[in-house]
Design a protein around this motif. Structure first.
Motif, mmCIF file in Angstrom:
data_model
loop_
_atom_site.group_PDB
_atom_site.id
_atom_site.type_symbol
_atom_site.label_atom_id
_atom_site.label_comp_id
_atom_site.label_asym_id
_atom_site.label_seq_id
_atom_site.Cartn_x
_atom_site.Cartn_y
_atom_site.Cartn_z
ATOM 1 N N GLU A 117 63.311 -23.500 42.864
ATOM 2 C CA GLU A 117 63.764 -24.536 41.932
ATOM 3 C C GLU A 117 64.016 -23.949 40.543
ATOM 4 O O GLU A 117 64.990 -24.306 39.870
ATOM 5 C CB GLU A 117 62.721 -25.651 41.849
ATOM 6 N N LYS A 118 63.144 -23.053 40.114
ATOM 7 C CA LYS A 118 63.320 -22.395 38.818
ATOM 8 C C LYS A 118 64.599 -21.557 38.811
ATOM 9 O O LYS A 118 65.355 -21.553 37.828
ATOM 10 C CB LYS A 118 62.105 -21.529 38.507
ATOM 11 N N ARG A 132 67.666 -23.774 38.560
ATOM 12 C CA ARG A 132 67.897 -24.247 37.184
ATOM 13 C C ARG A 132 68.582 -23.167 36.352
ATOM 14 O O ARG A 132 69.472 -23.457 35.537
ATOM 15 C CB ARG A 132 66.570 -24.658 36.542
ATOM 16 N N GLU A 133 68.183 -21.906 36.550
ATOM 17 C CA GLU A 133 68.820 -20.811 35.832
ATOM 18 C C GLU A 133 70.272 -20.637 36.277
ATOM 19 O O GLU A 133 71.163 -20.396 35.455
ATOM 20 C CB GLU A 133 68.040 -19.517 36.062
ATOM 21 N N LYS A 136 72.203 -22.991 37.439
ATOM 22 C CA LYS A 136 72.951 -24.116 36.857
ATOM 23 C C LYS A 136 73.320 -23.823 35.406
ATOM 24 O O LYS A 136 74.440 -24.096 34.976
ATOM 25 C CB LYS A 136 72.111 -25.390 36.942
ATOM 26 N N ARG A 137 72.387 -23.236 34.655
ATOM 27 C CA ARG A 137 72.651 -22.901 33.261
ATOM 28 C C ARG A 137 73.762 -21.852 33.147
ATOM 29 O O ARG A 137 74.676 -21.980 32.310
ATOM 30 C CB ARG A 137 71.376 -22.392 32.595
ATOM 31 N N CYS A 169 72.944 -21.068 44.647
ATOM 32 C CA CYS A 169 71.611 -21.604 44.965
ATOM 33 C C CYS A 169 71.271 -21.376 46.438
ATOM 34 O O CYS A 169 70.121 -21.096 46.787
ATOM 35 C CB CYS A 169 71.553 -23.090 44.633
#
Length: 336
Positions: free
Chosen positions: A109-110, A113-114, A116-117, A133
C-alpha cells in the motif's frame, strides 16, 4: 485499460454511469454494457416512515492487489478509554493484532501511494499507475524485504513506473522519472528494473532484456506534443515540427530521437515570424544540452529544405535565416 476490438489494441476507456456503458476514448466504440460499480456502497438503516435518515457505508471496494483484499480490523487505543474493556485487555488485543498484522500489504500500500505520486507528477494515464502497482504487488513473501528500506522502495516504485511506461509505449526517460521520484539515483533504478525483469518477466524485446540499462521506448510523436506544450508553441508551428520530424526519419541522421526533435524545434522557431525561442529554453524543455542541439542542427542543415514543410517556409527563407545562424557556429568552431 481494455482491449478495443475496433482499435485492436489496449486503449484508455471511460464509463458512462448513466447507461453503464464502457466506451473507448479513441474510436468511441461501446466495449461492454451494464457496468457494475464496485466502489463504496451507501445503505440506509432508517424507519419505514423515513423519520430518521441514517445512511451508512457498507465498506470500501476490494483491492485485488492485496492478499487480504484491503479488508482488515484496526484496534484503536484512543486517548480516553470509554469502552467497557479494561486497559489491560485492550493492550493485549492491540499486542495480538500487531503479531498477526499483514506487514506485506502495508508495504505494498505504501509503494502504491508512492507510485500514484510519481504518476501524477509525470501526468501519466491511469493504466500506467495500475500496471506499476500490479508489478510492485509481486514483491511478496521473501521478496517483500526489498520494500522495507525507503531507498529500495523508492527505486522499485520508479522502476515499476518505467517498466509500465515501456510496456504501454509511453515516452518517459529514466531521468524524468528520477527527478519526480525524489532524485533516486539512476543506477538504483536500473538495478531495480533488472530485478523486476527477473521476478515479473515483463514483456520486452530481446535487446532490452539483454541490456544492462534498459531505455524507455521513445515515441517521437508524443514528445512533440509534450515539448511544444512546455514551450508554448502555436498549433501551426507544432504541426510543422511534427511533419519535419516524420520526414527526418527518411534521412541518415545518426542522432538520438530527442536530439533530432530538439534541433527541429530550434530550426522551426528560428523560422517563426511570431516568437523565437532561445536555444536555452529549448534545451531545458527537451532535456538536451545546448551543444548537442547545435551539433544536431548542424548535421541536419543540409537536409533542412527537404525536411521543413514547404507550406511553412520556402527554401530561400530556410537558407537565409538558418544559414546565418548555423554558419556562425561553424565559424566559431574553426576559430576555436
Amino acid at each position: 485499460m481494455e482491449t478495443c476490438l475496433e482499435c485492436k489494441k489496449p486503449t484508455e476507456t471511460v464509463i458512462d454511469k448513466c447507461t453503464g456503458d464502457t466506451i473507448c476514448t479513441e474510436c468511441s466504440l461501446v466495449i461492454s454494457h451494464h457496468y457494475i460499480d464496485d466502489s463504496q456502497e451507501w445503505r440506509t438503516f432508517a424507519n419505514d416512515d423515513n423519520s430518521d435518515r441514517d445512511p451508512n457505508r457498507v465498506g470500501g471496494p476490494t483491492n485485488t492487489l492485496l492478499k487480504s483484499g484491503g479488508l482488515g480490523t484496526i484496534i484503536d487505543k484512543g486517548r480516553e478509554n470509554t469502552s467497557s474493556v479494561s486497559k489491560t485487555n485492550l493492550y493485549e488485543l492491540c499486542r495480538a493484532q500487531n503479531l498477526v498484522r499483514n506487514t506485506e500489504d502495508e508495504l505494498i500500500e505504501k509503494a502504491c501511494r508512492e507510485i500514484k505520486r510519481i504518476s501524477e507528477g509525470l501526468g501519466l494515464i491511469t493504466g500506467v499507475k495500475f500496471r506499476a502497482c500490479e508489478i510492485v504487488s509481486k514483491f511478496d513473501g521473501d521478496n517483500s524485504k526489498r520494500l522495507r528500506r525507503e531507498k529500495h522502495l523508492n527505486a522499485l516504485c520508479a522502476a515499476a513506473v518505467s517498466t509500465a511506461c515501456r510496456e504501454l509505449k509511453l515516452s518517459r526517460t529514466l531521468k524524468e522519472i528520477s527527478l519526480v521520484a525524489g532524485g533516486v539515483d539512476l543506477k538504483d533504478i536500473n538495478k531495480a528494473s533488472r530485478l523486476i525483469r527477473r521476478l515479473v518477466g515483463s514483456d520486452q524485446d530481446e535487446l532490452a532484456a539483454a541490456s544492462a540499462a534498459p531505455q524507455v521506448i521513445i515515441n517521437t510523436g508524443e514528445l512533440v506534443s509534450r515539448f511544444c506544450s512546455k514551450l508554448d508553441i502555436s498549433v501551426r508551428e507544432t504541426n510543422a515540427i511534427r511533419e519535419a520530424v516524420e520526414k527526418a526519419e527518411n534521412f541518415d541522421i545518426r542522432r538520438n530521437p530527442k536530439s533530432v526533435l530538439a534541433a527541429v524545434i530550434f530550426m522551426i522557431c528560428q523560422l517563426s515570424q511570431t516568437r523565437k525561442r532561445p536555444i536555452r529554453e529549448i534545451a531545458v524543455a527537451a532535456e538536451v544540452a545546448e551543444s548537442t542541439i547545435k551539433n544536431a542542427a548542424n548535421d541536419m542543415y543540409p537536409y533542412a529544405s527537404k525536411i521543413i514543410p514547404s507550406w511553412y517556409a520556402s527554401e530561400e527563407d530556410i537558407n537565409k535565416r538558418l544559414g546565418g545562424t548555423i554558419g556562425s557556429w561553424d565559424a566559431a568552431k574553426l576559430t576555436a
